[in-house]
Write an enzyme that holds these catalytic residues in place. Structure first.
Site, PDB file in Angstrom:
ATOM      1  N   HIS A 142      -2.589  62.539  38.190  1.00 48.76           N
ATOM      2  CA  HIS A 142      -1.879  62.810  36.948  1.00 48.76           C
ATOM      3  C   HIS A 142      -2.693  62.546  35.681  1.00 48.76           C
ATOM      4  CE1 HIS A 142       1.474  63.820  39.323  1.00 48.76           C
ATOM      5  NE2 HIS A 142       2.086  62.652  39.396  1.00 48.76           N
ATOM      6  N   HIS A 216       7.137  65.602  34.620  1.00 48.33           N
ATOM      7  CA  HIS A 216       7.483  64.682  35.704  1.00 48.33           C
ATOM      8  C   HIS A 216       8.897  64.104  35.576  1.00 48.33           C
ATOM      9  CE1 HIS A 216       6.667  61.992  39.010  1.00 48.33           C
ATOM     10  NE2 HIS A 216       5.418  62.383  39.079  1.00 48.33           N
ATOM     11  N   GLU A 349       7.989  69.168  40.511  1.00 47.24           N
ATOM     12  CA  GLU A 349       6.884  69.362  39.569  1.00 47.24           C
ATOM     13  C   GLU A 349       6.205  70.688  39.881  1.00 47.24           C
ATOM     14  OE1 GLU A 349       4.518  65.565  40.065  1.00 47.24           O
ATOM     15  OE2 GLU A 349       6.296  65.167  41.247  1.00 47.24           O
TER      16      GLU A 349
HETATM   17  C1  GLA Z   1       3.749  62.155  41.912  1.00 48.73           C
HETATM   18  C2  GLA Z   1       3.017  61.834  43.155  1.00 48.73           C
HETATM   19  C3  GLA Z   1       3.641  60.677  43.846  1.00 48.73           C
HETATM   20  C4  GLA Z   1       3.782  59.508  42.920  1.00 48.73           C
HETATM   21  C5  GLA Z   1       4.540  59.921  41.684  1.00 48.73           C
HETATM   22  C6  GLA Z   1       4.596  58.829  40.682  1.00 48.73           C
HETATM   23  O1  GLA Z   1       4.844  62.908  42.108  1.00 48.73           O
HETATM   24  O2  GLA Z   1       2.889  62.925  44.026  1.00 48.73           O
HETATM   25  O3  GLA Z   1       2.878  60.318  44.946  1.00 48.73           O
HETATM   26  O4  GLA Z   1       2.519  59.044  42.537  1.00 48.73           O
HETATM   27  O5  GLA Z   1       3.943  61.039  41.101  1.00 48.73           O
HETATM   28  O6  GLA Z   1       5.051  57.647  41.220  1.00 48.73           O
END
Ligand code: GLA
Length: 384
Positions: A142, A216, A349
């Protein structure tokens, strides 16, 4: 049928706030509007604002300039009663607290420059290898240690004929978190009279780079803080997914969902197979996978039986990460004063596949100086 939102345009204007449109269809419950209020101050003194985008038909989306976070998302249930369906906090401190920063669930945030993971925190483009910040074991997740979720965005309300919009912009300097090129990014949130939240992403660069932007938001259509999302029924327009290794990096394979707990081609309760011992489910501690969208229809549709709320996701992206909130631990207390435990929210997402820069068989995430990155995702809400 739906309650009239108490939108007093005159009062908004008097308060230095602004109304985006007054014109509304004859059947409208009210006019769409954008209002602004202070939401706190960063440790360095930067003021954070909160904008409320109202559809005039019972939908209100609140966005803060820190991280471009969707701080709350209010939509009516089948009886017209509003409920906040997005996990988050009532104050800026919630998003800055040490516990939040350690867990880093990215509630509601804009994710960039690269949503999801890049293996070994590096990629090679045009013969040059770029090391990135590793913030998820040996991988980058991210955007790195300080991604777009932690940047303060410039905000500008956008006038539409009958919609309420907010354009957020951020210029990411060349080399930020290891990524090449100055990336000029704008993310536009638009709330439409049909109770849709449309998110438009745009970016340009001055050097070849990679980009994968997403949002997110964690949803709980029964209302944030109301418990787990296992009764929600999910349907995904995906007959394939990208299996992952033990660090959640795709193996490169594009596998059929057929015969696995990841088959959501027919609407299925999220909890129905969440404890399935399939190796992919064990790695993810539940669902944390990129689904390869078939295209030609909605990416996802979620229904919540008790409230009757329905959310449909449409996107121009080729993939969607379905994450069932597996890493929520119960240490965070959300907007309504209730704690968030494992499975209390889910994310959808929209994205290019994880680790695309290192996977030549995946759709490309390269952006070159003569191109403009443009994607759109719409979350449409209704009730039945
Ligand atoms: C994303 C990732 C997860 C986790 C979340 C945040 O969706 O794929 O593995 O890291 O973000 O907690």
């Amino acid at each position: 049928m739906r309650p009239v939102p108490p939108l007093a345009v005159a009062a908004l204007l008097a308060g230095g706030l602004m109304s985006v449109t007054a014109a509304a269809p004859a059947s409208a419950a009210g006019a769409s509007a954008v209002t602004k209020e202070p939401f706190g101050t960063m440790p360095d003194g930067t003021k954070i604002d909160r904008y409320t985008l109202s559809s005039g038909h019972g939908m209100k989306v609140r966005v803060i300039t820190f991280g471009g976070i969707v701080q709350s998302l209010e939509v009516p249930d089948r009886r017209g009663r509003p409920g906040n369906v997005a996990l988050g906090f009532g104050t800026l401190d919630g998003y800055l607290s040490p516990t939040y920063r350690t867990e880093n669930p990215y509630f509601g945030a804009i994710i960039g420059r690269y949503g999801n993971r890049i293996g070994d925190a590096r990629f090679t483009l045009d013969g040059t290898t770029y090391p990135l910040t590793a913030n998820d074991g040996k991988n980058t997740l991210h955007g790195g240690a300080k991604g777009f979720d932690q940047r303060v965005w410039k905000a500008e309300p956008v006038r539409g004929r009958d919609s309420a919009g907010l354009r957020l912009s951020y210029v990411s300097p060349d080399g930020e978190e290891g990524y090449p090129g100055t990336l000029r990014t704008t993310v536009t949130y638009t709330v439409t009279p049909k109770n849709e939240l449309r998110i438009g992403y745009e970016a340009t660069t001055d050097k070849a780079t990679v980009v994968n932007l997403t949002n997110h938001t964690y949803f709980n259509l029964a209302g944030e803080g109301s418990g787990d999302i296992y009764d929600h029924r999910l349907q995904l327009g995906a007959s394939k997914y990208t299996p992952v290794d033990s660090t959640l990096i795709p193996t490169g394979e594009i596998a059929p969902v057929q015969g696995t707990p990841l088959d959501f081609r027919k609407a299925t309760a999220i909890g129905e197979r969440i404890r399935d011992g399939h190796p992919q489910m064990v790695i993810g501690r539940g669902y944390d996978h990129n689904f390869v969208l078939d295209g030609g229809g909605p990416a996802a549709r979620v229904t919540e039986p008790a409230s009757g709320r329905v959310m449909e996701v449409r996107t121009t992206e080729p993939g969607i990460q379905f994450y069932s909130g597996n890493f929520l631990t119960g240490r965070l207390v959300g907007t309504s004063g209730r704690m968030y435990r494992q499975g209390d929210g889910f994310c959808l997402e929209t994205q290019h596949y994880p680790d695309s820069p290192n996977k030549p068989n995946f759709p490309s995430t390269t952006l070159r100086p003569d191109e403009t990155y443009r994607t759109t995702t719409t979350y449409a809400f209704s009730a039945r």
